[in-house]
Motif scaffolding. Structure first.
Motif, PDB file in Angstrom:
ATOM      1  N   LEU A  92      28.789  55.313  87.758  1.00  0.00           N
ATOM      2  CA  LEU A  92      30.233  55.478  87.813  1.00  0.00           C
ATOM      3  C   LEU A  92      30.687  56.547  86.819  1.00  0.00           C
ATOM      4  N   LEU A  93      30.096  56.554  85.633  1.00  0.00           N
ATOM      5  CA  LEU A  93      30.413  57.603  84.664  1.00  0.00           C
ATOM      6  C   LEU A  93      30.061  58.977  85.212  1.00  0.00           C
ATOM      7  N   ARG A  94      28.911  59.080  85.870  1.00  0.00           N
ATOM      8  CA  ARG A  94      28.503  60.372  86.432  1.00  0.00           C
ATOM      9  C   ARG A  94      29.495  60.845  87.481  1.00  0.00           C
ATOM     10  N   TRP A  95      30.000  59.932  88.307  1.00  0.00           N
ATOM     11  CA  TRP A  95      30.980  60.334  89.320  1.00  0.00           C
ATOM     12  C   TRP A  95      32.246  60.872  88.660  1.00  0.00           C
ATOM     13  N   HIS A  96      32.669  60.263  87.571  1.00  0.00           N
ATOM     14  CA  HIS A  96      33.842  60.781  86.863  1.00  0.00           C
ATOM     15  C   HIS A  96      33.595  62.201  86.365  1.00  0.00           C
ATOM     16  N   LEU A  97      32.415  62.435  85.818  1.00  0.00           N
ATOM     17  CA  LEU A  97      32.105  63.753  85.269  1.00  0.00           C
ATOM     18  C   LEU A  97      31.967  64.803  86.361  1.00  0.00           C
ATOM     19  N   GLU A  98      31.393  64.412  87.503  1.00  0.00           N
ATOM     20  CA  GLU A  98      31.243  65.353  88.612  1.00  0.00           C
ATOM     21  C   GLU A  98      32.589  65.689  89.243  1.00  0.00           C
ATOM     22  N   THR A 102      39.295  64.257  83.490  1.00  0.00           N
ATOM     23  CA  THR A 102      40.721  64.489  83.248  1.00  0.00           C
ATOM     24  C   THR A 102      41.035  64.238  81.781  1.00  0.00           C
ATOM     25  N   PRO A 103      42.181  64.749  81.308  1.00  0.00           N
ATOM     26  CA  PRO A 103      42.582  64.443  79.920  1.00  0.00           C
ATOM     27  C   PRO A 103      42.667  62.944  79.661  1.00  0.00           C
ATOM     28  N   ALA A 104      43.131  62.180  80.645  1.00  0.00           N
ATOM     29  CA  ALA A 104      43.242  60.733  80.466  1.00  0.00           C
ATOM     30  C   ALA A 104      41.864  60.101  80.299  1.00  0.00           C
ATOM     31  N   PHE A 105      40.888  60.543  81.111  1.00  0.00           N
ATOM     32  CA  PHE A 105      39.533  59.995  81.022  1.00  0.00           C
ATOM     33  C   PHE A 105      38.916  60.330  79.673  1.00  0.00           C
ATOM     34  N   LEU A 106      39.035  61.600  79.256  1.00  0.00           N
ATOM     35  CA  LEU A 106      38.457  61.993  77.981  1.00  0.00           C
ATOM     36  C   LEU A 106      39.168  61.309  76.818  1.00  0.00           C
ATOM     37  N   GLY A 107      40.500  61.149  76.939  1.00  0.00           N
ATOM     38  CA  GLY A 107      41.231  60.459  75.890  1.00  0.00           C
ATOM     39  C   GLY A 107      40.751  59.033  75.725  1.00  0.00           C
ATOM     40  N   ALA A 153      25.106  70.774  72.062  1.00  0.00           N
ATOM     41  CA  ALA A 153      25.495  69.429  72.485  1.00  0.00           C
ATOM     42  C   ALA A 153      24.306  68.476  72.488  1.00  0.00           C
ATOM     43  N   ARG A 154      23.137  68.951  72.902  1.00  0.00           N
ATOM     44  CA  ARG A 154      21.960  68.074  72.927  1.00  0.00           C
ATOM     45  C   ARG A 154      21.541  67.679  71.511  1.00  0.00           C
ATOM     46  N   ALA A 155      21.599  68.614  70.579  1.00  0.00           N
ATOM     47  CA  ALA A 155      21.273  68.278  69.194  1.00  0.00           C
ATOM     48  C   ALA A 155      22.314  67.319  68.626  1.00  0.00           C
ATOM     49  N   LEU A 178      24.191  53.787  77.385  1.00  0.00           N
ATOM     50  CA  LEU A 178      25.041  53.605  78.559  1.00  0.00           C
ATOM     51  C   LEU A 178      25.997  54.772  78.760  1.00  0.00           C
ATOM     52  N   ILE A 179      26.547  55.306  77.660  1.00  0.00           N
ATOM     53  CA  ILE A 179      27.552  56.358  77.789  1.00  0.00           C
ATOM     54  C   ILE A 179      26.983  57.746  77.523  1.00  0.00           C
ATOM     55  N   GLU A 180      25.645  57.857  77.553  1.00  0.00           N
ATOM     56  CA  GLU A 180      25.009  59.123  77.171  1.00  0.00           C
ATOM     57  C   GLU A 180      25.511  60.301  77.997  1.00  0.00           C
ATOM     58  N   ALA A 181      25.613  60.151  79.313  1.00  0.00           N
ATOM     59  CA  ALA A 181      26.044  61.269  80.166  1.00  0.00           C
ATOM     60  C   ALA A 181      27.453  61.706  79.814  1.00  0.00           C
ATOM     61  N   ALA A 182      28.347  60.733  79.605  1.00  0.00           N
ATOM     62  CA  ALA A 182      29.727  61.069  79.258  1.00  0.00           C
ATOM     63  C   ALA A 182      29.799  61.692  77.875  1.00  0.00           C
ATOM     64  N   LEU A 183      29.024  61.156  76.948  1.00  0.00           N
ATOM     65  CA  LEU A 183      29.034  61.683  75.592  1.00  0.00           C
ATOM     66  C   LEU A 183      28.507  63.116  75.553  1.00  0.00           C
ATOM     67  N   LEU A 184      27.459  63.396  76.316  1.00  0.00           N
ATOM     68  CA  LEU A 184      26.917  64.756  76.346  1.00  0.00           C
ATOM     69  C   LEU A 184      27.953  65.729  76.889  1.00  0.00           C
ATOM     70  N   THR A 185      28.704  65.323  77.910  1.00  0.00           N
ATOM     71  CA  THR A 185      29.746  66.190  78.467  1.00  0.00           C
ATOM     72  C   THR A 185      30.831  66.464  77.436  1.00  0.00           C
TER      73      THR A 185
END
Length: 245
Positions: A92-98, A102-107, A153-155, A178-185
């Motif tokens: 689900l996190l990946r779908w948000h990133l793809e 949005t500002p609301a999601f990142l906030g 970002a990876r470091a 769990l939030i690694e993909a979102a955090l990397l973005t």
């Protein structure tokens, strides 16, 4: 029957089950199927995908387990409110990133980070050994030497993961995974690469986290981590304002 864009299967899907989950999941997240909307009838989905009723049923179970849909007798399958979704679900996190965050999601993501990462840094200050501190310093050095956003970002991500591991609390470690993909973005979006003075300052801010952890200063580590999270949020906000200007 002609397949609509809503029903088009994902090119990366390996199985028919994945094709249904990916297409419908992405359509729900990006708003083509908004909360309260009814999904196409089972017969339409079966014909469009060429799948069996069993495959479709399993795909619906997958989406329901994520809190995204709810089947109702004699009504159909309806999209649930976003507040019901399992936001720590990696897919689900990946779908948000793809769908472009949005500002609301990142906030919301920054608020969540602010709720647990400073405390985790304080725990790391109480438990980290010399080896863990050495790993943290090595990651800051990689951030300082990074020549592109992805490398930085990876470091940065690895540094945060090392801090979470140093808490010796398995729940914090799992939460980071769990939030690694979102955090990397987020870290990529807030990367200062290309602005040498800003990159040096960001690395200095991360040095302050590691220094506090190294000397066992839990209060200082919490404050330094909160400062880093706030600065990252502000950098993204500033870049978006410049883009809109």
């Amino acid at each position: 029957m002609t397949m609509t864009p809503l029903l088009a299967p994902s090119a990366g899907a390996r199985t028919s089950h994945e094709a249904v989950v990916e297409a419908l999941g992405q359509a729900i997240v990006d708003g083509r199927l908004p909360p309260g909307a009814l999904l196409p009838r089972d017969e339409q989905l079966i014909e469009s995908y060429g799948v069996s009723r069993t495959v479709l049923r399993e795909a619906m179970k997958t989406l329901a387990a994520k809190g995204m849909i709810e089947p109702r007798a004699r009504v159909g399958t309806r999209v649930r409110p976003r507040t019901d979704w399992t936001m720590f679900d990696a897919q689900l996190l990946r779908w948000h990133l793809e769908a472009s965050p949005t500002p609301a999601f990142l906030g919301a993501l920054f608020e969540m980070r602010g709720a647990f990462e400073p405390f985790a840094a304080g725990l790391a200050a109480r438990h980290a050994d010399a080896a863990a501190v050495g790993e943290m310093r090595a990651e800051v050095a990689r951030m300082r030497a990074a020549e592109d956003q992805t490398a930085f970002a990876r470091a940065d991500l690895q540094l945060h993961r090392t801090i979470l591991s140093a808490t010796e609390n398995p729940f914090f470690h799992s939460l980071g995974s769990l939030i690694e993909a979102a955090l990397l973005t987020v870290l990529r979006l807030s990367s200062p690469v290309g602005h040498p003075d800003r990159q040096a300052e960001v690395c200095a801010q991360h040095d302050r986290i590691v220094d506090a952890i190294a000397r066992g200063d839990a209060v200082g580590a919490e404050a330094a981590m909160a400062g880093v999270i706030g600065s990252g949020r502000d950098r993204i906000a500033d870049e978006w304002e410049e883009a809109d200007a």
